[in-house]
Design an enzyme around this catalytic site. Structure first.
Site, PDB file in Angstrom:
ATOM      1  N   THR A   1      94.109  37.104  16.673  1.00 55.94           N
ATOM      2  CA  THR A   1      94.705  37.296  18.314  1.00 55.94           C
ATOM      3  C   THR A   1      95.307  38.541  18.657  1.00 55.94           C
ATOM      4  O   THR A   1      95.852  38.606  19.824  1.00 55.94           O
ATOM      5  CB  THR A   1      95.500  36.154  18.408  1.00 55.94           C
ATOM      6  OG1 THR A   1      96.590  36.204  17.402  1.00 55.94           O
ATOM      7  CG2 THR A   1      94.785  34.865  18.137  1.00 55.94           C
ATOM      8  N   GLU A   2      95.319  39.534  17.848  1.00 56.78           N
ATOM      9  CA  GLU A   2      96.070  40.452  17.908  1.00 56.78           C
ATOM     10  C   GLU A   2      95.453  41.567  19.395  1.00 56.78           C
ATOM     11  O   GLU A   2      96.735  41.790  19.926  1.00 56.78           O
ATOM     12  CB  GLU A   2      95.835  41.805  16.979  1.00 56.78           C
ATOM     13  CG  GLU A   2      96.311  41.700  15.537  1.00 56.78           C
ATOM     14  CD  GLU A   2      95.265  40.710  14.530  1.00 56.78           C
ATOM     15  OE1 GLU A   2      95.780  40.617  13.291  1.00 56.78           O
ATOM     16  OE2 GLU A   2      94.498  39.978  15.157  1.00 56.78           O
TER      17      GLU A   2
END
Length: 257
Positions: free
Chosen positions: A133-134
């Site tokens: 999810t960066e």
């Protein structure tokens, strides 16, 4: 206070993330402790297989965001050194001579999904979600990208890393990100069954050499890879373990390693 635990039973090391109140989030202390315990397991003569697991409902939620916020005041050199520590942990798991099995009892997100990516085997409960999810917080999934693309291919890696979406365990298995989806009530028995099988039926030397072969061969051209593989094959044939294993097979004797 330690955020990790170490135990050994029947030649199996249990390396445990123990920060459930923070969803086992990673910071420099946790990464350092994990690296130290995994190195300890490699050097432990009583250990043949390693299980990487976590306490609490979440396997690992990735980087500790409060810690990342603190790092924003660091210099580039300080951030580079911190990033190298995580890279070294991933590389250690990927290349270490002993087999590492991930026990994923809950969500594995961002850096936590990275841990699952670099393990040799991974078991997950159906309810777990996986993803990197960066990009949703303005960060990048830099360190895991190499390992993920090698594991599931460029197309699927791009899909997961660029979208930042979470996927269910069944889809993660379909993509080749994890190996097995197992109901919670049999998760431990399935994992221990595989770990015991590897301990009893496989040569530790052969598993170590196979891991090294897989890590090294991807970086070579086809011609160099075949030369490397042939040389590895020749070395293995001359090893004591190979001679012992072939003799037992021909004599129809059960062999416990």
């Amino acid at each position: 206070m330690s955020w990790t635990e170490y135990a050994v039973m029947n030649r199996i090391a249990l390396v445990t993330l123990n920060r459930p109140e923070k969803r086992n989030a990673l910071n420099h202390i946790v990464v350092k402790e994990l690296t130290e315990l995994l190195t300890k397991a490699v050097e432990d003569q009583n250990v043949k297989v390693i299980i990487l697991q976590a306490n609490g409902p979440v396997f690992c939620a990735g980087a500790d965001l409060e810690y990342l916020q603190q790092l924003q005041t660091n210099t580039y050199e300080e951030n580079l050194e911190d990033s190298r520590q995580l890279a070294q942990l991933f590389e250690l798991i990927y290349t270490m001579p002993k087999v590492v099995i991930a026990r994923i009892q809950g969500h594995a997100i961002a850096g936590g999904c990275g841990l699952a990516t670099v393990c040799d085997f991974s078991f997950s409960v159906p309810e777990a979600r996986f993803g990197y999810t960066e990009v949703k917080i303005g960060f990048i999934p830099a360190i895991v990208s190499y390992f993920l693309a090698n594991k599931i291919g460029d197309g699927k890696a791009r899909e997961l890393l660029l979208s930042g979406n979470l996927i269910p365990a069944s889809q993660a298995q379909e993509y080749g990100l994890i190996n097995f989806v197992t109901e919670p009530d049999v998760l431990d028995s399935e994992i221990m069954g595989l770990a015991e099988q590897l301990c009893q039926q496989n040569s530790a030397q052969s598993m170590a050499w196979t891991k090294k072969l897989l890590a090294d061969i991807r970086q070579k051209t086809l011609a160099d890879a075949m030369t490397y593989a042939a040389e590895a094959n020749a070395h293995a044939r001359a090893s004591e373990d190979c001679q012992k294993g072939i003799a037992a097979f021909l004599d129809k004797k059960d062999l416990t390693w």
